[in-house]
Design an enzyme around this catalytic site. Structure first.
Site, mmCIF file in Angstrom:
data_model
loop_
_atom_site.group_PDB
_atom_site.id
_atom_site.type_symbol
_atom_site.label_atom_id
_atom_site.label_comp_id
_atom_site.label_asym_id
_atom_site.label_seq_id
_atom_site.Cartn_x
_atom_site.Cartn_y
_atom_site.Cartn_z
ATOM 1 N N LYS A 10 -7.828 -1.991 6.685
ATOM 2 C CA LYS A 10 -8.515 -2.809 5.729
ATOM 3 C C LYS A 10 -9.978 -2.416 6.301
ATOM 4 C CE LYS A 10 -7.077 -6.928 3.717
ATOM 5 N NZ LYS A 10 -6.373 -8.096 3.891
ATOM 6 N N HIS B 99 3.899 1.523 2.412
ATOM 7 C CA HIS B 99 5.102 0.473 1.904
ATOM 8 C C HIS B 99 5.946 1.233 0.960
ATOM 9 C CE1 HIS B 99 2.307 -2.845 3.395
ATOM 10 N NE2 HIS B 99 3.169 -2.588 4.219
ATOM 11 N N HIS C 176 0.722 -1.211 0.090
ATOM 12 C CA HIS C 176 -0.079 -0.036 -0.139
ATOM 13 C C HIS C 176 0.953 1.295 0.153
ATOM 14 C CE1 HIS C 176 0.933 0.431 4.221
ATOM 15 N NE2 HIS C 176 0.193 -0.547 4.750
ATOM 16 N N CYS D 142 0.499 -8.422 15.647
ATOM 17 C CA CYS D 142 1.606 -7.789 15.813
ATOM 18 C C CYS D 142 2.929 -8.804 16.468
ATOM 19 C CB CYS D 142 1.912 -7.008 17.320
ATOM 20 S SG CYS D 142 0.570 -5.553 17.143
ATOM 21 N N HIS E 1 -3.877 -2.884 16.008
ATOM 22 C CA HIS E 1 -4.803 -3.656 15.182
ATOM 23 C C HIS E 1 -6.141 -3.678 15.940
ATOM 24 C CE1 HIS E 1 -0.736 -5.418 14.309
ATOM 25 N NE2 HIS E 1 -1.348 -5.193 12.981
ATOM 26 N N LYS F 197 -6.298 6.895 10.113
ATOM 27 C CA LYS F 197 -5.359 5.673 9.939
ATOM 28 C C LYS F 197 -5.982 4.850 8.941
ATOM 29 C CE LYS F 197 -2.956 2.483 12.653
ATOM 30 N NZ LYS F 197 -2.583 1.713 13.768
ATOM 31 N N CYS G 272 -0.635 -10.084 21.103
ATOM 32 C CA CYS G 272 -1.428 -9.665 20.067
ATOM 33 C C CYS G 272 -0.826 -10.550 18.576
ATOM 34 C CB CYS G 272 -1.445 -8.279 19.648
ATOM 35 S SG CYS G 272 -2.020 -7.854 17.817
ATOM 36 N N CYS H 214 -5.256 -4.233 21.139
ATOM 37 C CA CYS H 214 -4.113 -3.633 20.754
ATOM 38 C C CYS H 214 -4.213 -2.436 20.104
ATOM 39 C CB CYS H 214 -3.584 -5.006 19.572
ATOM 40 S SG CYS H 214 -2.335 -4.412 18.625
HETATM 41 O O1 ME8 Z 1 6.504 -4.206 10.310
HETATM 42 N N1 ME8 Z 1 2.611 5.422 6.466
HETATM 43 O O2 ME8 Z 1 6.190 -5.008 7.999
HETATM 44 P P1 ME8 Z 1 5.077 -4.096 7.649
HETATM 45 C C1 ME8 Z 1 3.937 5.249 6.204
HETATM 46 N N2 ME8 Z 1 7.801 -6.997 8.508
HETATM 47 N N3 ME8 Z 1 4.604 4.274 6.123
HETATM 48 C C2 ME8 Z 1 3.856 3.195 6.506
HETATM 49 C C3 ME8 Z 1 2.413 3.177 6.689
HETATM 50 C C4 ME8 Z 1 2.199 4.512 6.772
HETATM 51 N N4 ME8 Z 1 0.635 4.403 6.974
HETATM 52 N N5 ME8 Z 1 2.109 1.791 7.165
HETATM 53 C C5 ME8 Z 1 3.288 1.131 6.834
HETATM 54 C C6 ME8 Z 1 6.959 -4.786 9.522
HETATM 55 N N6 ME8 Z 1 4.358 1.892 6.329
HETATM 56 C C7 ME8 Z 1 7.736 -5.875 9.460
HETATM 57 C C8 ME8 Z 1 9.245 -5.233 9.311
HETATM 58 S S1 ME8 Z 1 11.920 -4.895 9.552
HETATM 59 C C9 ME8 Z 1 12.936 -5.701 10.074
HETATM 60 C C10 ME8 Z 1 10.452 -5.567 9.885
HETATM 61 C C11 ME8 Z 1 5.736 1.230 6.228
HETATM 62 O O3 ME8 Z 1 4.418 -4.858 6.499
HETATM 63 C C12 ME8 Z 1 6.746 1.824 6.952
HETATM 64 O O4 ME8 Z 1 7.862 1.644 6.381
HETATM 65 O O5 ME8 Z 1 3.995 -4.094 8.594
HETATM 66 C C13 ME8 Z 1 6.439 0.726 8.261
HETATM 67 O O6 ME8 Z 1 7.506 0.690 9.128
HETATM 68 C C14 ME8 Z 1 6.373 -0.408 7.710
HETATM 69 O O7 ME8 Z 1 5.528 -0.115 6.323
HETATM 70 C C15 ME8 Z 1 5.651 -1.598 8.291
HETATM 71 O O8 ME8 Z 1 5.648 -2.630 7.343
#
Ligand code: ME8
Length: 721
Positions: free
Chosen positions: A369, A94, A91, A202, A219, A366, A199, A216
């Protein structure tokens, strides 16, 4: 054990008769390790084996430590994004971090740094296991599928990563196991028990204090109460070391607000971190090298990707001294707390900076989904174009703070900065060159103060731009370039080339003005290249210099476009967006989405038709022998936690029946019950016990079971027809 304590605090199951078990061997079969750590009892002084200078037992041998110091001097840059979970498609959040790291690494390449950009996917753990199940796939098939979606999204967004790491790759798993073993051998991983609120999304424990209305905060689901025997990483012992480090290197975690958050976490005992999960419950993970019955906790596994990606290509010496992590605030704790301590315990030098950005909110809410407001990057890319989308994301977020995303905001940003300011400057310049000089760049005459003013404004940009990039002020760096672009537009208004063109006596003056403008555009195209790479290239192509060098140094020089260069005007770089049409379109889309939601609601309200098996005759049915039985004894199956072994009486006969009802009935409650048995099924052996028939039970959609019983007491062995 105590409940609702700090999520990472451990109450080890210490044997009361052994108050000093620190000398006990740490091993899979040693259920006892250290005495419990109680709040207030924690020794604040650095533990003896954790020297603040990090000199003890390094993973890197001495020559490599020196190499690390030497490599730091070199112009190199290694940037990482988080590795994203594969339980959701990419999304805008990311995309933001990944685009930002793409922009930053492109900038470092422009600067001439030896640059490496790592991204990837986080593929182990309960969530992925569950998501795979719900899609009817194996975890690996499911991970392959979503990892592919991430890769192709990044490719389509023009992101030039050097490496895409997946935690299910053998090269990663090997490094994780080696690091675990090293930390375990050093005595920093021990066995113990923990109880708390967990959770599942998380994949971590929460304290009651951290929950919001019992849920949580991330979530908004209720955590489960869990107790587990696990291995624990002795984080608490490193707490003061990390606190001191954050004081010695105040910009290690930046911006400052996030460093302060981590310091606040370090003010109280942080406890130890549970770094394993029982394999019986979570098979989808990396087994611990010394105890295959446990798999590695996803965070201990995932964080190591930053290191394993380099190790697997023998590049740790080259890039590790330059590592810069980019993440959002949601994963500050694992990166600000667990990760530096993991590195320290493994003898690996700490990262250079942890760069933490805020969240993209969707219309100030925020993204989730359940709210149905998840924004997909490829939808925006298709609508607005890749570079405009990238530009918006980097320009409209102040790094460290949250930003609000709306479609009109993208459109307005495109119209004002890209179409009006930059696009217009190019169009007007090429238009005048075409009209007055047949599209050929003229040689300039002497510069007047107004020309010098514009030249100086542009030549001052690279230094400021680099400084601002280094300070994470990406929005301001871009804004500075745009300010210079606006100055160039004003320069046109002030120098009035159309007036100069009227009088042959002003020909040289006109040449100077036109030349100054093409140079300004060239410099702007270089600085904006990391943000809008395709359009910057297109801009240089239209200026007729598509093959000219465009490193950062060449943006600090003036007069690099040779007189005589033939310009090649093309389509406008950024077409203007019709804001009224866009407003209409957004309204239509909202209406269509509302209608679709209503239709889905209506469809959900109507019960689904039942699916039936093919018809059979009464003779077919008569082949099945069903009889009433009385349960004489019931006990748990010795080798399976879902099965009960029942001994049932049926008149003169007694039978043993294995039934998958352990999670629904306590053995004692069944004794004496009258049930219905299919008596003429071929016997089967289930986990070592022969089952001589099958007990009838009903099951609902949620998996609830109810045994079929009689509503009047009949003798056992009575036939059911
Ligand atoms: O946490 N605004 O993965 P994840 C800006 N796998 N950036 C955002 C965002 C938002 N609303 N939502 C997500 C994980 N991100 C673990 C990480 S690392 C060793 C393991 C981005 O798929 C942002 O970079 O939940 C956030 O830190 C990351 O997606 C979380 O991705």
């Amino acid at each position: 054990m105590h409940e609702g304590s700090d999520p990472n605090r451990v109450e080890h199951a210490a044997a009361p008769e052994d108050p000093t078990p620190t000398s006990a061997p740490h091993g899979a079969d040693t259920a006892v390790a250290d005495p419990p750590v109680a709040p207030g009892e924690v020794d604040d002084a650095p533990a003896g084996d954790v020297a603040a200078d990090g000199a003890e037992a390094p993973l890197l041998p001495e020559p490599q430590v020196e190499a690390h110091a030497r490599a730091k001097e070199r112009g190199a840059y290694y940037a990482t994004t988080p590795i994203f979970y594969v339980n959701a498609a990419p999304h805008i959040g990311h995309a933001y971090t990944t685009i930002l790291v793409d922009v930053v690494t492109r900038f470092h390449r422009l600067r001439g740094d030896d640059t490496f950009f790592l991204t990837g996917t986080d593929e182990h753990g309960e969530n992925v296991q569950k998501a795979a199940e719900s899609h009817g796939k194996t975890p690996q098939e499911y991970a392959d599928d979503v990892a592919g979606q991430f890769r192709s999204t990044w490719d389509r967004l023009g992101i030039r990563y050097d490496e895409f790491i997946r935690t299910t790759e053998e090269r990663h798993k090997r490094v994780v196991r080696a690091v675990l073993q090293k930390v375990y051998d050093a005595g920093d991983i021990i066995y113990g028990e923990y109880a708390g609120l967990y959770c599942v999304r998380c994949e971590r424990y929460y304290t009651e204090k951290e929950l919001v209305d019992g849920k949580c905060p991330q979530h908004e689901i209720e955590p489960e109460y869990r107790t587990e025997a696990n291995y624990f990483f002795r984080m608490e012992k490193y707490r003061t070391w990390l606190r001191d480090l954050l004081h010695e290197q105040p910009d290690l975690i930046r911006p400052e607000r996030y460093r302060n958050e981590v310091l606040a976490m370090l003010r109280e005992p942080i406890g130890d971190l549970s770094i394993s999960r029982p394999r019986a419950r979570v098979p989808w993970g990396i087994p611990l090298p010394w105890d295959e019955e446990h798999v590695t906790y996803v965070w201990f596994d995932a964080l190591l990707n930053y290191w394993s990606a380099l190790v697997s290509r023998d590049a740790e010496e080259r890039y590790w001294p330059h590592v810069e992590h980019f993440i959002a605030k949601d994963i500050l704790k694992p990166h600000g707390l667990f990760w530096p301590i993991m590195l320290k315990a493994a003898g690996i030098p700490i990262y250079q900076h942890l760069n933490v950005h805020g969240y993209w909110l969707i219309d100030d809410r925020k993204m989730s989904k359940s709210l149905g407001n998840v924004v997909r990057p490829l939808d925006l890319q298709k609508k607005y174009g890749n570079d405009a989308f990238r530009y918006f994301l980097v320009r409209d977020m102040n790094f460290g703070l949250d930003a609000s995303f709306t479609e009109p905001a993208i459109a307005e940003r495109i119209n004002s900065d890209l179409a009006n300011d930059l696009g217009n400057l190019l169009n007007r310049t090429l238009g005048m060159l075409g009209r007055y000089r047949d599209g050929v760049v003229p040689a300039p005459g002497p510069l007047e103060p107004i020309d010098e003013g514009l030249k100086d404004a542009f030549l001052a940009l690279p230094d400021t731009f680099a400084r601002q990039f280094d300070a994470l002020q990406f929005d301001r760096a871009i804004e500075n370039v745009m300010e210079a672009v606006r100055k160039a537009n004003k320069y046109i208004a002030d120098t009035k080339p159309w007036e100069l063109a009227k009088d042959e006596a002003d020909a040289q003056r006109l040449d100077t003005v036109l030349h100054t403008l093409v140079e300004a555009l060239r410099c702007a195209s270089i600085l904006l290249d990391p943000v809008i790479p395709a359009k910057a290239h297109e801009l240089r192509k239209q200026l007729g210099i598509k093959n000219a060098p465009y490193d950062l140094a060449s943006a600090s020089e003036w007069g690099l476009i040779p007189p005589g260069t033939q310009t090649q005007p093309g389509e406008p770089l950024f077409p203007r967006i019709d804001l009224e049409a866009l407003a209409q379109q957004i309204e239509d889309e909202a209406r269509a989405a509302e209608e679709a939601a209503l239709a889905a609601e209506r469809a959900a309200a109507e019960p689904e038709p039942l699916e039936h098996k093919p018809e059979i005759t009464i003779h077919d049915f008569a082949k099945t022998e069903l009889r009433v039985v009385t349960v004489e004894a019931a006990e748990r199956h010795p080798n399976a936690d879902k099965l009960l072994v029942l001994t049932v009486r049926m008149g003169p006969e007694t039978r043993t029946v294995v039934s998958g009802i352990q999670q629904h009935y306590a053995p004692d409650d069944l004794v004496g019950k009258k049930l219905v048995l299919v008596t003429n099924l071929q016997p089967v052996t289930i986990r070592g016990v022969e089952s001589q028939g099958m007990i009838l039970a009903a099951e609902d959609d949620d998996g609830q079971l109810s045994l079929v019983t009689l509503d009047r007491d009949l003798a056992d062995a009575s036939e059911v027809r």
